[in-house]
Design a protein around this motif. Structure first.
Motif, short mmCIF file in Angstrom:
data_model
loop_
_atom_site.label_atom_id
_atom_site.label_comp_id
_atom_site.label_asym_id
_atom_site.label_seq_id
_atom_site.Cartn_x
_atom_site.Cartn_y
_atom_site.Cartn_z
N LEU A 289 0.84 -1.21 0.00
CA LEU A 289 0.00 0.00 0.00
C LEU A 289 0.87 1.25 0.00
N TYR B 282 -0.05 5.32 -0.30
CA TYR B 282 -1.00 5.73 0.74
C TYR B 282 -0.49 5.27 2.10
N PHE C 268 -4.60 1.83 5.50
CA PHE C 268 -5.83 1.29 4.92
C PHE C 268 -7.03 2.05 5.43
N ARG C 269 -8.10 1.98 4.66
CA ARG C 269 -9.34 2.62 5.05
C ARG C 269 -10.37 1.56 5.39
N GLN D 110 -10.73 -2.37 4.47
CA GLN D 110 -9.75 -2.83 3.48
C GLN D 110 -8.75 -3.83 4.07
N PRO E 6 -19.67 1.14 -0.62
CA PRO E 6 -20.16 2.17 -1.55
C PRO E 6 -19.06 2.61 -2.51
N GLY F 152 -16.34 4.65 -4.21
CA GLY F 152 -15.33 5.55 -3.64
C GLY F 152 -14.72 5.03 -2.36
N ALA F 153 -15.19 3.86 -1.86
CA ALA F 153 -14.68 3.35 -0.59
C ALA F 153 -13.29 2.73 -0.77
N GLY F 154 -12.96 2.39 -2.01
CA GLY F 154 -11.64 1.80 -2.25
C GLY F 154 -11.70 0.29 -2.43
N LYS F 155 -12.63 -0.17 -3.25
CA LYS F 155 -12.76 -1.60 -3.48
C LYS F 155 -11.59 -2.16 -4.29
N LEU G 180 -8.42 -1.73 -4.31
CA LEU G 180 -7.25 -2.19 -3.56
C LEU G 180 -7.51 -3.55 -2.91
N ARG H 134 -16.13 10.44 -5.86
CA ARG H 134 -15.39 9.24 -5.53
C ARG H 134 -14.11 9.54 -4.77
N HIS I 242 -3.95 12.48 -8.67
CA HIS I 242 -5.25 13.01 -8.33
C HIS I 242 -5.14 14.47 -7.92
#
Ligand code: ADP
Ligand code: ZN
Length: 614
Positions: free
Chosen positions: A18, A24, A27-28, A31, A49, A51-54, A56, A331, A566
């Protein structure tokens, strides 16, 4: 990469990937748990949902485990961008789909067999071919990731028949871990995914479906296009957004209107030829600040992280649809707006579409219930987010980030008003539309009133104390509540329903939301303006410089700008003003590969901008 033994070392390696690959720090949400399970060989069903970071959740296990991670996705148009973005991170990725030539396909198959890839994206119809299954049979596989897993559900609007056949994965490769992912919030679809993909024994990870960075706002429709333009000019100037309309024609007209008004807009709908559509989508992704007018055909897999607003000029058919469409905003986690203009005509139109559809009674009943839930959201005086999350089975408390929380609407005891309206409809024999009913109610002596002698009715003029707009708001609410039905004839005749009787008899009180005069939006904190406040003028010009540099870089590689960095990453660079590679490494979104590729250039740009500011 090699396989680890203890789970401790699995999670340590995941964290290291990560930080070094993706840049980054942590983790969020869930994750870390998902990644640990899948990297350790377990199956997972991930409901998070947008933008949650699926991504990764399968990308990191693919890098940590030995072999190639196979990602099944229906979004062929996005595969190139996804693979490009991974290449920018130094991850070896490729895709197999119908857009490739034979030679390209053979080349990628060769790389798969040689174990030269970390990630392979495959379209579902390709995956289930004997040739592809044979290829996978000869290859060391890290995992299968089934993205957009709700496509397996026949009730959803994104159903893909090939997804049903993905049960073959479990049958042919029982030892390979599988992870299915979706942002679909409703329970029926979740159950169907687990059942059809044979993931009943997989561990389920269900996140909150709240999108806290999205502000929900529903305004009374007066002149929707004009209201939209005011909203964009006041709050979204120069930002990327999506405007959903029901019909193709309205999409075209809205895009044309916005362009004439100086807002760069494009159209996207199923009536356009495929290349034209693809071109519009690609411009939306690659250029800054385009507004896309679209039907719901423009949807799944708009992976653009910086869509700042989603506007609805027509009412969606269900809360599922509304949630999904508005979910395309923000997102990247930055503040975003879900804005909708809603009026009586929307209620009438949607009810009519259900009534006139050829579907069976049961289906119509379900659609009617879904519409009622959507109308409930529009008419509620309580927190919109609480109401929406509740529909998806999630309890929450008032959010402070929706129109109703910010300017609480006043609801009032409206029984007498409603009775006046209902009895007027009754006294004109339930044979007239809204215009005439309101004329009688407000005591207007029109030709039609004279012709029918309606000035002699006992209710003539009993509503003179309220404006036409107020009565229309009342009418809209009683139609939404189902007290009044609007006939599907040319006159949109108003009729009372059975549930109107107890109200007329005074047995059932009604409270309504008080009508608010539409106020013209003031020019409040546009995002750009906010940046200017947050950042000094020197920093602002540094940001401009970095954006220009990013645009050039992206164009040279023909990738969308966010693939390079980004917005949030550029802004953090401006805030931190790094003077060494070690400083730059601290910025979220700067991993080893990007540091190596762009680090020196960024440092030079930062130094140049500092000098110019001095
Ligand atoms: P989803 O597929 O769930 O909609 P994505 O995988 O596209 O979401 O991730 C959304 C955004 O969040 C991406 O820009 C991604 O880089 C970023 N992101 C994901 N996980 C993290 C994390 N742990 N820290 C920082 N940013 C993250
Ligand atoms: Zn709220």
């Amino acid at each position: 990469m090699s396989d680890g033994s203890a789970s401790e070392s699995v999670s340590a390696r995941a964290l290291q990937v990560l930080q070094t690959v993706f840049g980054y720090p942590a983790f969020r949400g869930q994750q870390a748990e998902v990644i640990e399970l899948v990297a350790g060989g377990g199956d997972a069903l991930v409901l998070m949902p947008t933008g949650a970071g699926k991504s990764l959740c399968y990308q990191i296990p693919s890098l940590v485990r030995e072999g190639v991670g196979v990602v099944i996705s229906p979004l062929i148009a996005l595969m190139q961008d996804q693979v490009d973005a991974l290449a920018e991170l130094g991850v070896r990725a490729a895709f197999l789909n119908s857009t490739q030539t034979w030679d390209e396909t053979v080349d990628i198959e060769r790389r798969v067999k040689r174990g030269e890839l970390d990630l392979l994206y495959i379209a579902p119809e390709r995956l289930v071919t004997p040739r592809c299954l044979e290829l996978l049979g000869q290859t060391r596989l890290a995992l299968f990731a089934i993205d957009e897993a709700h496509c397996v559900s026949q009730w959803g609007h994104d159903f893909r028949p090939e997804y049903i056949r993905l049960s073959v994965l479990h049958e042919q490769f029982p030892q390979v871990p599988r992870i299915a992912l979706t942002a679909t919030a409703d329970h029926a679809t979740r159950r169907e995914i687990a059942m059809r993909l044979q993931l009943e024994s997989a561990r389920q990870f269900v996140s909150s479906f709240d999108r806290p960075n999205i502000r929900y706002r529903i305004v009374e429709k007066a002149n929707a296009r004009k209201q939209l333009l005011d909203f964009i000019r006041a709050e979204q100037e120069g930002n990327a957004g999506i405007v959903y309309c029901l019909s193709r024609r309205k999409v075209d007209e809205t895009a044309a209107f916005l362009n004439e008004s100086g807002v760069r807009a494009l159209a996207y709908h199923a009536g356009m030829a495929a290349p034209e559509r693809a071109k519009a989508q690609s411009r939306f992704l690659r250029e800054d600040g385009i507004v896309m007018g679209a039907t719901i055909a423009f949807g799944m897999g708009i992976d653009k992280p910086d869509v700042r607003f989603v506007a609805h000029l027509d009412l969606p058919k269900s809360l599922e649809g509304y949630y999904q469409e508005t979910g395309r905003a923000g997102r990247d986690g930055e503040p975003s707006e879900a804005w909708m203009a809603y009026g009586l005509q929307d209620v009438v139109q949607q009810r009519r579409m259900i009534e006139e559809s050829e579907a069976d009674a049961n289906y119509k009943r379900i659609q009617g219930a879904k519409l009622d839930a959507m109308l409930g959201l529009c008419e509620t005086a309580n927190c919109r987010r609480v109401q929406m999350l509740q529909y998806f089975g999630e309890a929450s408390s008032p959010c402070g980030n929706c129109d109703n929380c910010q300017v609480p609407p006043v609801s009032y005891e409206a029984t007498v008003d409603v009775q006046k309206l209902l009895s007027t409809i009754y006294r004109v024999d339930q044979r007239f539309g809204a215009g005439h009913v309101l004329d009688v109610l407000r005591g207007h002596v029109t030709e039609k009133v004279k012709q029918w002698r309606h000035e002699q009715l006992s209710t003539f003029g009993v509503g003179a104390d309220r404006s036409e707009a107020e009565w229309r708001a009342i009418l809209r609410q009683v139609v939404a509540m189902g007290l009044v039905a609007v006939d599907y004839d040319a006159f949109s005749t108003l009729k009372l329903t059975d549930i109107a009787k107890p109200v007329l008899r005074g047995q059932q009180p009604v409270s309504l939301r008080r009508y608010e005069k539409p106020v013209k939006q003031k020019r409040v904190s546009t995002k750009r303006a906010k940046e200017e406040v947050d950042l000094g003028s020197g920093q602002q010009s540094m940001l401009v410089l970095l954006r220009q540099w990013r645009t050039e870089r992206a164009r040279a590689l023909s990738v969308p700008p966010y693939v390079i960095f980004h917005d949030a990453t550029l802004r953090e660079i401006v805030r931190l003003q790094p003077s060494s590679l070690a400083d730059l490494r601290e910025v979220a979104g700067v991993g080893e590969k990007k540091l190596e590729t762009y680090g020196a250039e960024i440092l030079r740009l930062v130094a140049d901008a500092q000098q110019m500011a001095d």
